[in-house]
Design an enzyme around this catalytic site. Structure first.
Site, mmCIF file in Angstrom:
data_model
loop_
_atom_site.group_PDB
_atom_site.id
_atom_site.type_symbol
_atom_site.label_atom_id
_atom_site.label_comp_id
_atom_site.label_asym_id
_atom_site.label_seq_id
_atom_site.Cartn_x
_atom_site.Cartn_y
_atom_site.Cartn_z
ATOM 1 N N ASP A 46 10.053 5.976 -17.092
ATOM 2 C CA ASP A 46 10.607 4.640 -16.848
ATOM 3 C C ASP A 46 9.469 3.634 -16.800
ATOM 4 O O ASP A 46 8.441 3.893 -16.182
ATOM 5 C CB ASP A 46 11.372 4.674 -15.513
ATOM 6 N N ASP A 87 12.678 4.840 -20.641
ATOM 7 C CA ASP A 87 12.929 3.849 -21.684
ATOM 8 C C ASP A 87 11.862 3.938 -22.776
ATOM 9 O O ASP A 87 10.900 4.703 -22.661
ATOM 10 C CB ASP A 87 13.019 2.442 -21.064
ATOM 11 N N ASP A 128 23.207 14.861 -35.512
ATOM 12 C CA ASP A 128 24.100 15.396 -34.494
ATOM 13 C C ASP A 128 25.302 16.078 -35.158
ATOM 14 O O ASP A 128 25.816 15.593 -36.167
ATOM 15 C CB ASP A 128 24.568 14.215 -33.627
ATOM 16 N N GLU A 168 21.591 19.528 -36.405
ATOM 17 C CA GLU A 168 22.107 20.304 -35.278
ATOM 18 C C GLU A 168 23.196 21.213 -35.863
ATOM 19 O O GLU A 168 24.380 20.925 -35.811
ATOM 20 C CB GLU A 168 22.695 19.413 -34.176
HETATM 21 C C1 GLC Z 1 25.807 17.245 -29.894
HETATM 22 C C2 GLC Z 1 24.868 16.696 -28.858
HETATM 23 C C3 GLC Z 1 25.591 16.663 -27.546
HETATM 24 C C4 GLC Z 1 26.789 15.776 -27.676
HETATM 25 C C5 GLC Z 1 27.670 16.212 -28.835
HETATM 26 C C6 GLC Z 1 28.651 15.155 -29.201
HETATM 27 O O1 GLC Z 1 26.169 18.554 -29.624
HETATM 28 O O2 GLC Z 1 23.697 17.443 -28.820
HETATM 29 O O3 GLC Z 1 24.747 16.215 -26.510
HETATM 30 O O4 GLC Z 1 27.546 15.803 -26.502
HETATM 31 O O5 GLC Z 1 26.922 16.437 -29.996
HETATM 32 O O6 GLC Z 1 27.984 14.066 -29.809
HETATM 33 MG MG MG Z 2 13.813 1.822 -17.463
#
Ligand code: GLC
Ligand code: MG
Length: 539
Positions: A22, A30, A201, A268
């Site tokens: 932070d 951040d 993602d 992912e």
């Molecule tokens: C992926 C992300 C997870 C999120 C999900 C929905 O699995 O890593 O954190 O909740 O997608 O976006």
């Molecule tokens: Mg901050």
């Protein structure tokens, strides 16, 4: 084929931005805080930095519900702060990657607001809408990530919309070419700003079955004794892993390759088996990296881990680069999950991850051996897993603030941390930097070793021995011998330099024994690693 890609043999640091540093005392990490810590990351030796979601979001899923793909979440910073991070990182030869959420948006995204407003809106088809069945029941039997029905009725639209995650995260309709065009433009926007890649993602999502067929029931879908899919009694046959998604990645890859320095597409790829993962590499023309969940979910046993490695290397296309990780923001940390809090096992795990061929991804805090926190339920902040709904593990436990030092606020914030700091104040950066035997020293030494030994290539892997208690392999010029047992084992390694997961330092004398849960790495000079070896040669 690109043999000089920066992630080949490289190390990517996964920063959960809100928990890293932070800078303004509001208790949330951040972008400026991260920028202030670049010196540390350079010292650690990383090549790439993946930021958890940074785009504006109402935070029902902490940034994984995006309401504007071209901005920065105000409490994390501004576009200017992001630009400064990108250029300051680049000066330190660190590439910045963003998290790209393409499977769904926030329900507050203007596309969705428009989409539900009328059936003649050009945005109506941006999402997956369906009427009830003739008998009035839900469009199909799909459930979302919490185990609830994946369909929510929308009064205004007079239809159900699909959400594979929370109802605040409506799924996009990738059958609509306009959605493709939107994401091409979003990616260009960030590449033009100097972003070096994306972690994508839910990369095995995006498309859903055009007919929205029911998923088949399946009591549990197990892989290597770990349940990955089939939660809630259904197999994800029709709402994930659709064949059409591959054309999206071929397109993204073609566009990436046109850039002067090819950006990285790291998926992912949440699948249970290697044969489901390999297709995301395509014919080496789709994602350059796909997270290896079969490895992550394998039990911490030599045969199971070694099996995923050899299956991966034999099934990935020629020239492909594997990627190894032990933790992320959705799972228990490896120091708890794999190692059960035993630091010998966590150090062994780190040594394996760092010496396997390909890319090594370090989740923030794993370099100091952070374990899961046990955050009391009333302090949980993750709506998706809060209340342990349907037996879900609270993801907040792996998202605690980074401890930079021993002080009460751990050097993380001048305010009140958004999630409590881990209890164990001895697990901190300042102390471990001074300690030649610390997990931090080990991790940094491993990163330096792989940089030297792999020299920007995907090393050639050769399994030497796998048993219930031992795994040894060659990875380019490295020989690794790992003891997966509570008993010491004999060891004969001569010549070269060695690094031990227990003692870290080069030990010039011939090592004759391997301690319980110890791995030793021997590095023999400047050999094969220098040339880009391919998966083809690895077979
Ligand atoms: C992926 C992300 C997870 C999120 C999900 C929905 O699995 O890593 O954190 O909740 O997608 O976006
Ligand atoms: Mg901050």
């Amino acid at each position: 084929m690109n043999h000089s890609a920066w992630w080949h043999g490289g190390t990517i640091y996964h920063a959960y931005v809100r928990s890293f540093q932070d800078s303004d005392g509001d208790g949330s990490g951040d972008i400026q805080g991260l920028t202030n810590r670049l010196g540390y990351l350079q010292w650690l030796g990383i090549d790439g930095l993946w930021l958890s979601p940074t785009m504006p979001s109402p935070n029902h899923d902490w940034g994984y519900d995006v309401s504007d793909y071209l901005g920065v979440q105000p409490d994390l910073g501004t576009l200017d702060a992001m630009d400064r991070l990108i250029s300051a990182a680049r000066e330190r030869r660190i590439r910045v990657m963003l998290d790209l959420v393409a499977n769904h948006t926030s329900n507050e995204h203007p596309w969705f607001v428009e989409s539900r407003s009328s059936d003649t809106s050009p945005y109506r088809d941006y999402y997956v809408w369906a009427p009830p069945k003739a008998d009035g029941s839900l469009p199909n039997n799909w459930v979302d990530d919490t185990g609830d029905p994946a369909w929510t009725w929308d009064e205004k639209a007079g239809q159900y919309f699909l959400h594979n995650f929370l109802p605040e995260q409506p799924d996009l309709n990738w059958w609509n070419p306009a959605v493709h065009a939107e994401f091409d433009a979003i990616m260009d926007f960030w590449f033009d700003r100097g972003i070096s890649g994306f972690r994508i993602d839910v990369a095995n999502g995006l498309y859903k079955d055009a007919q929205l067929r029911d998923n088949p029931a399946h009591e549990r879908a197990y892989i290597y004794d770990t349940e990955v899919q089939g939660r809630y009694g259904l197999q994800h046959v029709y709402n994930f892993n659709q064949p059409e998604v591959h054309e999206v990645y071929r397109n993204w890859r073609r566009r990436a390759e046109k850039r002067p320095e090819t950006p990285l597409l790291l998926g992912e790829t949440w699948v249970a088996r290697v044969d489901e993962l390999a297709p995301y590499y395509g014919d080496n023309d789709e994602l350059q990296l796909g997270f290896n969940f079969p490895f992550i979910f394998a039990p911490f046993e030599a045969p199971a881990l070694a099996r995923v490695v050899s299956e991966s290397l034999s099934q990935f296309p020629a020239g492909a680069c594997p990627v190894w990780a032990g933790s992320n923001h959705d799972l228990p940390r490896m120091a708890s999950r794999w190692a059960g809090g035993d630091s010998r096992k966590a150090r062994l795990a780190q040594t394996l991850l760092a010496t396997l061929p390909g890319t090594f991804v370090v989740y923030y805090g794993d370099e100091i051996g952070m374990t899961d926190s046990d955050i009391p339920a009333h302090l949980h902040r993750d709506p998706l897993t809060a209340d342990g709904k349907n037996g879900q593990w609270p993801r907040d436990n792996a998202r605690a603030a980074m401890r930079w030092d021993r002080t009460d606020q751990g050097g993380f914030t001048a305010g009140t941390p958004w999630l409590p700091l881990p209890d164990d104040d001895s697990v901190n950066v300042a102390d471990q930097r001074e300690d030649p035997l610390s997990m931090l020293t080990l991790t940094r030494s491993l990163i330096a070793l792989r940089r030297e030994a792999f020299a920007g290539s995907v090393a050639e892997y050769r399994e030497i021995e796998v048993s219930d208690t031992r795994w040894s392999y060659m990875s380019g010029p490295l020989t690794v011998v790992a003891n997966f047992s509570d008993e010491p084992q004999p060891l004969s390694l001569t010549g070269g330099r060695t690094l031990s997961s227990r003692t870290v330092h080069d030990t010039p004398e011939t090592l004759t024994a391997l301690g319980p849960w110890e791995a030793v790495v021997r590095y023999c000079g400047h050999s094969a690693a220098a040339s880009g070896t391919t998966a083809e040669q690895q077979r």
